[in-house]
Design an enzyme around this catalytic site. Structure first.
Site: not given
Ligand code: GLA
Length: 390
Positions: A123, A173, A37
């Site tokens: 977590g 996310d 991302d």
């Molecule tokens: C965490 C970050 C996301 C993404 C993932 C890995 O969840 O918050 O933005 O980079 O790791 O894909």
């Protein structure tokens, strides 16, 4: 009616004696496409039927008064009449960070009271923090009519992570939290932020999350290191062509031709991201063709890349994946999210799901002495108001 929503509603009324609004804000899974991302690549997440619930109402006191029912020392009060700064650690930073980031473009954020609870394992890499900030920003936006779109809310949430949690995360996310839909996965282009909903009927297959219970303190700083390594690759290769701004602008051929310009580690990180982007696109086609076997194979290759090239897995996650992929009915399995612990996600035939859970639990306990938590989750709608029986 959802018991969690009912409970926070009652607790809110008991503590603050006014009528709150209730927001449900879900966690997320990601089927494939990790660490892509923030490299302007592709991801395939979904919001899930595990969520944080927030009962919230404005107060007239220029204060946050918050109760997080599931947290130790669950009460947090802060004066927000002046500048808002991060506190030592923990969940209050997501509240403070949301206030800070909303005020930055000039929104008036007066005081508020809230009661928070939820059923997202904390977590475990299911983005409970994105759920907390997404839910809060959504609620404040509605209460005070800031007029923010869902995309703008997601971006504010991402900034909260950057400034108050110290993680230079991408947008996945927060996007999944706000745009999720029941029975759909979100194929998101993290460059254009255009997305497509891909039907995913989880009555035929099961999504099994296996929480390794390993939570590495270093995860946040290692995450930022990975991001910098990718940027280093881009910086070096942009000498070839100033139009190269992110790994999205680099073709596989260009990377191979210029491999010698990069350190071995930076090459590996870039190689992984390019491969993972291709896998996401192909996996989406697999899904649309109903070919779960091909889809699952890409999940497994994604794990291998995260383990060997991106180096964000750990022995416990590797073990869980190695075990899962040998079991009948498992299409694919991989570590999920930032890494260094947290969950694996496995795509499993409905009729095999119970047996896979049992075998994984036993094998993991035997190997590590740790009792994994296994969750069967379903796709669900993104953040929104929810109701309780009055
Ligand atoms: C965490 C970050 C996301 C993404 C993932 C890995 O969840 O918050 O933005 O980079 O790791 O894909």
């Amino acid at each position: 009616m959802n018991e969690l929503a009912e409970n926070i509603y009652q607790q809110f009324k008991d503590h603050f004696s006014v009528e709150p609004v209730l927001v449900r804000s879900p966690g997320r899974v990601n089927l494939i496409g990790d660490h892509t991302d923030y490299n302007e690549g592709f991801v395939l997440p979904a919001a899930i039927n595990r969520a944080i619930y927030i009962a919230i109402a404005p107060n007239q006191q220029k204060k946050i008064r918050a109760i997080a029912l599931d947290m130790p020392g669950s009460r947090f009060d802060a004066d927000i009449s002046g500048e808002v700064k991060p506190v030592d650690a923990g969940w209050p930073n997501f509240l403070l960070g949301s206030v800070f980031q909303l005020r930055k473009p000039g929104f008036d954020v007066p005081g508020f009271d809230c009661v928070i609870s939820g059923d997202i394992p904390i977590g475990a890499g299911l983005s409970s923090s994105a759920a907390l900030e997404g839910g809060l920003i959504y609620a404040l936006n509605e209460i005070h009519n800031y007029g923010l779109s869902r995309l703008e809310i997601a971006k504010v949430g991402q900034q909260v992570e950057h400034t108050f949690a110290g993680v230079q995360c991408g947008i996945m996310d927060q996007f999944a939290n706000l745009y999720g839909r029941e029975n759909q996965l979100i194929k998101l282009d993290c460059r254009s932020l255009e997305y497509e909903l891909i039907p995913f009927f989880d009555d035929e297959v099961r999504l099994l999350l296996c929480d390794s219970k390993v939570h590495r303190e270093l995860a946040g700083s290692e995450y930022n290191v990975r991001r910098r390594q990718c940027e280093e690759g881009v910086e070096i290769l942009s000498d070839l062509n100033p139009k190269i701004k992110t790994l999205r602008d680099i073709s596989s051929d260009l990377l191979e031709e210029n491999r010698g310009k990069l350190s071995a580690v930076v090459y590996d990180r870039c190689r992984f991201v390019l491969d993972e982007n291709q896998r996401v696109l192909q996996a989406c086609s697999d899904l649309q063709n109903g070919d779960l076997t091909a889809f699952g194979k890409k999940m497994i290759r994604s794990h291998t890349g995260l383990r060997d090239l991106y180096e964000v897995s750990c022995s416990e996650l590797d073990f869980l994946v190695e075990q899962a992929v040998q079991l009948p009915g498992v299409f694919g399995s991989r570590m999920m999210g930032g890494g260094f612990g947290g969950c694996t996600i496995s795509l499993v035939k409905k009729e095999n799901a119970d047996e896979v859970s049992r075998v994984l639990f036993d094998a993991y306990k035997k190997e590590t002495g740790i009792e994994a938590e296994i969750h069967e989750v379903k796709t669900a709608d993104g953040t929104g108001f929810t109701q309780t029986i009055k």
